[in-house]
Scaffold this motif. Structure first.
Motif, PDB file in Angstrom:
ATOM      1  N   GLN A   1       0.845  -1.197   0.000  1.00 21.86           N
ATOM      2  CA  GLN A   1       0.000   0.000   0.000  1.00 21.86           C
ATOM      3  C   GLN A   1       0.879   1.246   0.000  1.00 21.86           C
ATOM      4  O   GLN A   1       2.068   1.172   0.259  1.00 21.86           O
TER       5      GLN A   1
ATOM      6  N   ASN B   1       2.166   6.035   3.071  1.00 22.14           N
ATOM      7  CA  ASN B   1       1.623   6.709   4.249  1.00 22.14           C
ATOM      8  C   ASN B   1       0.175   6.302   4.547  1.00 22.14           C
ATOM      9  O   ASN B   1      -0.570   7.044   5.170  1.00 22.14           O
ATOM     10  N   SER B   2      -0.205   5.106   4.104  1.00 23.29           N
ATOM     11  CA  SER B   2      -1.566   4.649   4.341  1.00 23.29           C
ATOM     12  C   SER B   2      -1.743   4.168   5.781  1.00 23.29           C
ATOM     13  O   SER B   2      -0.853   3.581   6.382  1.00 23.29           O
ATOM     14  N   MET B   3      -2.924   4.412   6.330  1.00 22.12           N
ATOM     15  CA  MET B   3      -3.201   3.986   7.691  1.00 22.12           C
ATOM     16  C   MET B   3      -4.074   2.736   7.729  1.00 22.12           C
ATOM     17  O   MET B   3      -4.302   2.182   8.789  1.00 22.12           O
ATOM     18  N   ILE B   4      -4.594   2.327   6.606  1.00 26.14           N
ATOM     19  CA  ILE B   4      -5.533   1.215   6.599  1.00 26.14           C
ATOM     20  C   ILE B   4      -4.859  -0.063   7.108  1.00 26.14           C
ATOM     21  O   ILE B   4      -5.337  -0.717   8.028  1.00 26.14           O
ATOM     22  N   GLN B   5      -3.728  -0.381   6.493  1.00 26.20           N
ATOM     23  CA  GLN B   5      -2.992  -1.575   6.901  1.00 26.20           C
ATOM     24  C   GLN B   5      -2.555  -1.478   8.364  1.00 26.20           C
ATOM     25  O   GLN B   5      -2.629  -2.446   9.111  1.00 26.20           O
TER      26      GLN B   5
END
Lengths: 306, 306, 306, 306
Positions: free
Chosen positions: D94, D97-101
């Protein structure tokens, strides 16, 4: 059938065996230490009758129920367009404090009753009010006709000590350009709102404007327009019970809002306002015995919106 | 104010300018070729009055509105526990045909009105009925008091040609152990249900049992129990409009169900059943002018569940 | 230090105590019944020496290791642009059979070694070969210099009986327009490829072209270009071990590919080809003792790509 | 073929036409104003030869390349178990800077080279060093043999002004119990590390320990163990280029790390260290012309790890 004290008392006894099967909120000590045996209910009719049973006069932490009050305030300060471009009106389909949806949807919270949405409302109040915390307290005192309503400072401080996830939510919305003020003071106001203490009797009185086309039952003062009252009830019906809104509608059939303090308010538009309290929660974070009491009450009275 | 033909006609003229701003469903040719200028409305009161305006007598593809009928049939064949362990009762918070949530939640669809949930219902009907397709048709003919109701075979076949995503959904649920029959025949039945053709007049009559505590208005035959009628309305209110249920509740304030054919049914429990039709859809897949017509009707009549 | 039979035997004894701590794949009976005590290793040097220990001559189900062979075939039939527009080259960051990423990324699988990607490769082989299953078998027989290689028909049939998730994956890609043939025959070919039986000795020989700049060590026949050989090794290094590629690179430091049958192949480019077999798997689905054996071998020989 | 100045100059001219097709990082003004025409390369062999072309002596903001230096420091302060229980070793699949993972995986970042992982490393340095910022600077000065290396204070301050998303990431990890210090000072250190200015020549010298089994080429001082050097290269190979690690391995075939300043370092273990600089980035955030220059260099020299 009309509600009366006997009916309420019987319902409380019927749901009391559920105590022990849920879980009191324990993420902050101040909530964890509330007795799980508390159980109360109050029904306030549009004719001004207050019917109660159990611990209906004992104040408790209203927690997320306050989100309805903050939103009501904000609806008086902002045009619909201003408000609804910053927060949605749809059920979230995820846990109340999840960040996944918030990131996917570019920092626009699904609705004003999940944490992210309520924090946006707190940010908006902060932008337009000079003393939002004091203003909210005055508003609640007026609605409840109870001048002794206070913030529980211990609860508010304790929430602030455990605010990392809410801070993450606020900073993420700021990163998306959907947050205007400093994060910490807004969170502080948000936690104070959650730390308001009200009894079932206070709550039933406080929310009577939603059952009465926007006007307080006691005195008739207009709080919101009739249309806004409808809109607030619609939001409660679809988004008021976290990830359990569908189940609540199916079982109880009334617009409602719960808090992790174990309180739930429910509205029969045109008819009455109901508040219940039982601290143990189900898996969705809603009062276990409280939901059951509302289901029984709906059945016994033959009243629901459906 | 009570609805009448003039009110309905005026509302249609007021919403007609919206035509051109939405988009007719075009994923299958049979739907894409319907004229976007069709516009009709029918109100069927619990007193048995049918009030109409515009193209209210022209049959169209009811599409997802059929999901309510399939669920109603299934509620008569299964115990609540059997049914609700296979499909949830919560709004989805995602597009109607998304697989992400379905995988995260282990093959249990969020509710019976998203595709995955309706396919589960079709699988359940297949398991308990010897000729589910014929049975559903007879059911609709009875409810609508219209013996000429048919499946649009061209639409059904065309859907089957574009069924890859629904096949993916069905196979994923099968992988999680939540699917009992062969995928292709179940999808075939599912698409036939979607391909039922009804007019607004037919639809208003068909769903009158939801406005009338479970009994058909015409003749009074009981279709579901009073409790089931409440439950169905609750499901419609929280999950009936895909990812636009909150907005619909906010604006219209009635339990409802839409289809990509441009139809919407809406219920005022205890009072009336409404059907509108306008083929152009908004971004959530709900009829654009149809929703607006229902909003105006709710305002003019001063009627909603909130 | 150069590998020799004593070193390999010592390593097998050192890792043997791990047996009992992993879990043999049991989603199909044919795999579940393989003895968890099997343990073998073969090293095939670019000089043509074959060094072995343990059960190195016993054939087992190569499962996902076959994905490298299918991809190698496809690289000979398609231009790079044709191939890489349909499947990516990036690690997936999710379990090998997850559909979430596949939906988010519009039906383009992350890489050719997760199930979705390998199914795309099978679809591409189906489009350009008249008898893809026979062709793949001939290819493996040539690479392994073993004319007796066969498909395990029982395994292939058993996989087909448990193919719902892979069918869901294929249909979802078809819904996104990234699938050209009928789903069932493609899956059937895909499962046959997984059901190829090879021993460690066969495997080490089969993959020697990846250690030898694209040419078979035995005989020198060119299988892929030198650049393609580099590219295949790069894909193995970043995507070859499902969700454990990083850990494998960190510990072993060689391009590799694992299968749920418990086999792993590993390449030291310019030097040697290694195959290990131990049926018990770790949480990522890679052979537990096999990975440990490769780590020890890398240390003892002082060889890795890093 | 061995690299020489003519080869490097030719490569730069060959990739120069790519300038204009990428996009300079513009999320902070200090980066946005760097000329997009800068183009430099330096190759530092394990024999101590420094070969350069273009703007190889001009210092620029190394940004995420600093994450390798911080991790190297942390590997000297913590046991492997301590370190790797707080951050993973797997590619993220991903955006950086994604926070989902991060939420799905309970606050444990996928690897130390995405922002979340580097912030964890900064938190760990903060816990064990009295003056982490000064210590890192001294470390870089030693590695680069350049006592004039400085932090770009304007860049660091500007990053701090745009730190909302990184603050959200840090608070979310704190909410999961994976963060020990105050958020703001840790972020401040993190941004200072990103704001280190080095030239291609400095960078090639700085990272020579990764090409030389853990020892600086110039002087031979050991920085990490040989095993740690292998491990760092493995992490670079699988996780060093954000969501483009697979593509980089496929095209270039060397462990590498990029920064949004347009720099990339690449390692040929046992042989040489390479640094390139061109500020325009591709969609994954890696230098467009820089990647192409490395691909050409890998081809011309016939060197890669595969």
């Amino acid at each position: 059938m009309k509600p009366n004290a006997e009916m309420l008392t019987a319902i409380l006894e019927e749901v009391r065996p559920l105590i022990g099967q849920g879980k009191v909120a324990d993420y902050i000590p101040a909530l964890a230490k509330v007795s799980n045996h508390k159980l109360g209910i109050a029904v306030y009719t549009n004719q001004g009758d207050m019917i109660t049973a159990g611990d209906a006069h004992e104040a408790f932490s209203i927690q997320s129920i306050s989100k309805v009050l903050s939103l009501t305030l904000a609806m008086g300060l902002y045009l619909p367009n201003e408000l609804w471009q910053r927060v949605g009106k749809e059920p979230s389909g995820q846990a109340f404090n999840s960040m996944i949806q918030l990131e996917m949807e570019q920092g626009i919270p699904r609705n004003p009753f999940i944490n992210a949405g309520a924090i946006i409302v707190a940010d908006m109040l902060q932008s337009r009010l000079s003393a939002p915390r004091q203003r909210l307290l005055e508003f609640v005192r007026k609605l409840s006709s109870n001048p002794h309503v206070v913030y529980d400072k211990v609860v508010a401080a304790s929430e602030m000590m455990h605010s990392d996830r809410n801070a993450a939510i606020a900073y993420l919305m700021r990163a998306f350009g959907n947050f205007d003020n400093e994060v910490i003071p807004v969170l502080n106001n948000y936690f104070h709102a959650c730390a308001i203490k009200l009894s079932c009797v206070d709550l039933a009185r406080t929310f009577s404007y939603l059952a009465n086309k926007g006007c307080m039952v006691d005195g008739g003062k207009r709080i919101v327009t009739e249309t806004q009252s409808k809109q607030l009830n619609a939001l409660l019906a679809t988004c008021g019970l976290y990830d359990g809104a569908g189940e609540f509608a199916y079982r109880v059939g009334m617009p409602g809002k719960s808090g992790v303090g174990g309180g739930i308010i429910a509205i029969v538009p045109g008819d009455m306002t109901i508040a219940v309290w039982s601290p143990e929660l189900d898996r969705s974070g809603n009062s276990l015995a409280g939901t059951q009491a509302l289901e029984l009450l709906s059945e016994r009275m033959g009243r629901s919106i459906f």
